[in-house]
Design a protein around this motif. Structure first.
Motif, short mmCIF file in Angstrom:
data_model
loop_
_atom_site.label_atom_id
_atom_site.label_comp_id
_atom_site.label_asym_id
_atom_site.label_seq_id
_atom_site.Cartn_x
_atom_site.Cartn_y
_atom_site.Cartn_z
N ARG A 27 -19.59 39.00 27.15
CA ARG A 27 -20.92 39.11 27.77
C ARG A 27 -21.83 40.05 26.97
O ARG A 27 -22.50 40.92 27.52
N GLN A 28 -21.83 39.86 25.67
CA GLN A 28 -22.68 40.68 24.81
C GLN A 28 -23.99 39.96 24.53
O GLN A 28 -24.04 38.73 24.46
N GLN A 29 -25.03 40.76 24.34
CA GLN A 29 -26.33 40.24 23.91
C GLN A 29 -26.24 40.12 22.38
O GLN A 29 -26.44 41.08 21.65
N ILE A 30 -25.89 38.92 21.91
CA ILE A 30 -25.49 38.87 20.49
C ILE A 30 -26.68 38.76 19.52
O ILE A 30 -27.67 38.09 19.80
N ILE A 31 -26.50 39.44 18.40
CA ILE A 31 -27.50 39.38 17.32
C ILE A 31 -26.77 38.87 16.08
O ILE A 31 -25.94 39.58 15.50
N PRO A 32 -27.04 37.63 15.68
CA PRO A 32 -26.35 37.08 14.50
C PRO A 32 -26.95 37.66 13.22
O PRO A 32 -28.17 37.70 13.08
N VAL A 33 -26.06 38.09 12.32
CA VAL A 33 -26.52 38.78 11.12
C VAL A 33 -25.87 38.18 9.89
O VAL A 33 -24.68 37.87 9.92
N PHE A 34 -26.65 38.04 8.82
CA PHE A 34 -26.06 37.71 7.52
C PHE A 34 -26.54 38.76 6.53
O PHE A 34 -27.75 39.01 6.41
N VAL A 35 -25.61 39.41 5.83
CA VAL A 35 -25.97 40.44 4.86
C VAL A 35 -25.62 39.94 3.46
O VAL A 35 -24.46 39.59 3.20
N HIS A 36 -26.61 39.90 2.59
CA HIS A 36 -26.35 39.45 1.22
C HIS A 36 -26.03 40.67 0.35
O HIS A 36 -26.91 41.52 0.13
N ALA A 37 -24.78 40.76 -0.10
CA ALA A 37 -24.36 41.91 -0.90
C ALA A 37 -23.38 41.45 -1.97
O ALA A 37 -22.19 41.77 -1.94
N PRO A 38 -23.88 40.68 -2.97
CA PRO A 38 -22.94 40.07 -3.93
C PRO A 38 -22.12 41.08 -4.73
O PRO A 38 -20.99 40.81 -5.11
N GLU A 39 -22.68 42.28 -4.93
CA GLU A 39 -21.93 43.25 -5.74
C GLU A 39 -20.64 43.70 -5.04
O GLU A 39 -19.73 44.23 -5.66
N GLU A 40 -20.54 43.43 -3.75
CA GLU A 40 -19.34 43.85 -3.03
C GLU A 40 -18.13 42.95 -3.33
O GLU A 40 -17.03 43.20 -2.87
N TYR A 41 -18.38 41.88 -4.09
CA TYR A 41 -17.27 41.00 -4.50
C TYR A 41 -16.54 41.54 -5.72
O TYR A 41 -15.65 40.88 -6.26
N GLY A 42 -16.92 42.72 -6.20
CA GLY A 42 -16.26 43.31 -7.37
C GLY A 42 -16.51 42.47 -8.60
O GLY A 42 -17.63 42.02 -8.85
N THR A 43 -15.44 42.19 -9.37
CA THR A 43 -15.62 41.45 -10.62
C THR A 43 -15.76 39.95 -10.38
O THR A 43 -15.95 39.19 -11.31
N TRP A 44 -15.65 39.51 -9.13
CA TRP A 44 -15.73 38.08 -8.83
C TRP A 44 -16.96 37.79 -7.97
O TRP A 44 -16.86 37.20 -6.90
N THR A 45 -18.14 38.23 -8.45
CA THR A 45 -19.37 37.89 -7.73
C THR A 45 -19.55 36.37 -7.77
O THR A 45 -19.27 35.75 -8.81
N PRO A 46 -20.00 35.77 -6.69
CA PRO A 46 -20.08 34.31 -6.65
C PRO A 46 -20.91 33.75 -7.81
O PRO A 46 -21.88 34.35 -8.25
N GLY A 47 -20.49 32.57 -8.27
CA GLY A 47 -21.16 31.92 -9.40
C GLY A 47 -22.40 31.16 -8.96
O GLY A 47 -22.74 31.10 -7.77
N ALA A 48 -23.05 30.53 -9.95
CA ALA A 48 -24.34 29.88 -9.70
C ALA A 48 -24.22 28.72 -8.71
O ALA A 48 -25.06 28.55 -7.83
N ALA A 49 -23.16 27.90 -8.85
CA ALA A 49 -23.02 26.74 -7.96
C ALA A 49 -22.72 27.20 -6.53
O ALA A 49 -23.23 26.64 -5.55
N SER A 50 -21.90 28.24 -6.39
CA SER A 50 -21.61 28.80 -5.06
C SER A 50 -22.88 29.31 -4.40
O SER A 50 -23.09 29.15 -3.20
N ASN A 51 -23.70 29.99 -5.21
CA ASN A 51 -24.94 30.53 -4.66
C ASN A 51 -25.86 29.43 -4.16
O ASN A 51 -26.53 29.58 -3.13
N TRP A 52 -25.87 28.33 -4.90
CA TRP A 52 -26.68 27.18 -4.46
C TRP A 52 -26.22 26.72 -3.08
O TRP A 52 -27.02 26.49 -2.17
#
Ligand SMILES: Cc1cc2nc3c(=O)[nH]c(=O)nc-3n(C[C@H](O)[C@H](O)[C@H](O)COP(=O)(O)OP(=O)(O)OC[C@H]3O[C@@H](n4cnc5c(N)ncnc54)[C@H](O)[C@@H]3O)c2cc1C
Length: 491
Positions: A27-52
């Motif tokens: 019974r929460q008043q939900i707030i849907p959130v998306f945070v874009h933080a590609p640097e948090e993937y370490g050495t495997w930041t998503p590639g160009a096709a994934s980003n698309w």
């Protein structure tokens, strides 16, 4: 009702989303959130096709949420800072999320949890993307499984999968003063735009994923055991990018397949169901391995391969492979399919990977990186498994001496050359008997088909038997020591 954040990450859907469902049940008043933080993937930041794909998937999620009366709050920046800010802006006391399993993201999530708990915020975490929680299974000896067959058998002894959770019909509104950046501001789309092929090939989002699943179940599934290896047909589900981004859960697939089997009972449908679920099992195995051997995206599991004599001067060969100009049509077709639609048939992935690693002796991580950048389904667990399997240095890998012959593979799995004709149009008029080795047709025949080797299509980059011999010699040089596998992170 108190406010709670539902943090969407690799679960871009409303159906069978445990974090979302639990927040609503609480019974929460939900707030849907998306945070874009590609640097948090370490050495495997998503590639160009994934980003698309991500751009379109987040767009589809935002539309689905607003249809139900809610709103996706999109932000950019460090996850800890962004969530803290949001919490202070909306007074949320709880955060719900579905787990990610990539090593860098697990570390990130742990840090987020600690930081939020220090503020007195409750964090609720769920499994939304796998059938079995990685780390929950171990062999009789208390070790991580390293052989797929034994792993899958152990999975099948576990209790049945619960029914998928329904999508909520309505969601509470989000206060208009809670700011969000536009999805365009995340700059996920390529500049300059080269994505026409992707746009033509895919419809992204939860609705499209459900439609693709339904189409597969009512169509190709029954022939899956016989046609799954044929790149010249639509014999597989093509659900991989939808699964990677969590536009549908493996549990939804599991139930859809089993339901189909229940209403069409036959030896054939049982075989098809088992064969398909087994492939989902490989995905589970990949996550199991990544959990226990988190170093494997960068290092061979079998440490003997650290000393493998790779070719030293391979850049030109790598470039020819990437551009689909190796002179072996089945490989070139695959590499061009990949470049055009961000996806490649599994059989061709295996042939192309074997050729790169064994015939060209290019380090497997180079191929892994190229796939990472170009696949719309690029997935750290599956890609690592696929490349280590192909190189012979992973768990339950193809033995090193198994070197795919691209001519024989082409003849067997693309017998009429339909696949090659589609992706290598310069060879389209060649007859089936020479389409997988155009150079044997001889210059006059080729000329009759408008082809001059070297001008229109390259001659073979390497001789298959000679390069095979070099690869086997390379393996002999590291074979002297016994196979060494690390014990793995114990559950
Ligand atoms: C070198 C190499 C690299 C690969 N890289 C990736 C990758 O980055 N991402 C990815 O999702 N798959 C990867 N695979 C595995 C496989 O090729 C794809 O999952 C499959 O081609 C996707 O097509 P599909 O959805 O039509 O598969 P289907 O045959 O319909 O299978 C259904 C689902 O099962 C899973 N699956 C099927 N085969 C495998 C497999 N061998 N390993 C793990 N999971 C599997 C996928 O999630 C797939 O969507 C790789 C394979 C190789 C040989």
């Amino acid at each position: 009702m108190t406010a709670a954040l539902v943090w969407f990450r690799r679960d871009l859907r409303l159906t069978d989303n445990p974090a979302l469902s639990h927040a609503l049940n609480d019974r929460q008043q939900i707030i849907p959130v998306f945070v874009h933080a590609p640097e948090e993937y370490g050495t495997w930041t998503p590639g160009a096709a994934s980003n698309w794909w991500l751009h379109h998937s987040v767009t589809a999620l935002a539309a689905a949420l607003s249809k139900r009366g809610s709103r996706l709050v999109v932000r950019c920046g460090s996850s800890i800072e962004t969530l803290r800010q949001l919490i202070s802006q909306c007074g949320a006391r709880r955060v719900y999320w579905n787990r990610c399993y990539e090593p860098a993201l697990q570390r990130r999530d742990k840090a987020v949890e600690t930081a939020l708990e220090d503020l007195g915020i409750l964090c609720f975490k769920f499994n939304g993307s796998l059938l079995y929680e990685p780390g929950s299974l171990q062999s009789g000896a208390g070790r991580p499984f390293r052989v797929f067959g034994a792993f899958w058998k152990a999975c099948q002894r576990l209790p049945p999968q619960p029914e998928p959770l329904p999508a909520p019909r309505r969601l509470p509104p989000v206060a208009p003063d809670l700011q969000s950046v536009s999805i365009e501001a995340l700059q996920l789309l390529p500049r300059p735009r080269w994505d026409a092929g992707l746009t033509q090939a895919w419809t992204v989002g939860e609705q499209a994923a459900a439609a693709r699943l339904a189409e597969f179940v009512s169509g190709a599934l029954k022939d899956y055991p016989t046609l799954r290896d044929r790149p010249d047909t639509f014999g597989t589900s093509r659900l991989s990018p939808h699964l990677h981004f969590g536009e549908l859960s493996p549990r939804q697939i599991f139930h859809a397949i089993n339901q189909w089997q229940a209403v069409t009972p036959s030896a054939g449908s049982i075989r098809a169901t088992e064969a398909f679920l087994r492939e989902l099992g490989w995905r589970e195995f990949a996550y199991h391995l990544l959990h226990h051997f988190p170093q494997t995206p960068d290092r061979p599991l079998d440490s003997r391969f650290e000393g493998f004599p790779w070719s030293r001067d391979y850049l030109d060969a790598l470039r020819s492979w990437q551009r689909g100009r190796t002179g072996y049509p089945i490989i070139d077709a695959g590499m061009r399919e990949l470049w055009s639609m961000g996806w490649m048939h599994n059989r061709v992935r295996m042939i192309a990977a074997s050729f790169l690693v064994k015939n060209l002796r290019v380090p497997w991580v180079e191929g892994e990186r190229w796939f990472w950048d170009t696949l719309v389904d690029a997935d750290l667990a599956n890609n690592t498994l696929g490349w280590q399997w192909s190189a012979g240095c992973g768990a339950d890998a193809a033995p090193y001496f198994r070197i795919f012959n691209p001519i024989l593979q082409g003849r067997r799995f693309d017998p009429d050359g339909t696949y090659v004709r589609k992706w290598v149009p310069e060879l389209a008029t060649l007859p089936a008997k020479s389409i997988h080795q155009p150079w044997v047709a001889g210059a006059p025949t080729l000329r009759r088909h408008g082809i001059v080797l070297d001008r229109d299509y390259p001659p073979p980059l390497v001789d298959l038997s000679e390069s095979r011999r070099h690869a086997l010699e390379g393996f002999q040089s590291i074979k002297t020591s016994p196979r060494k596998l690390p014990p793995g992170r114990v559950p």
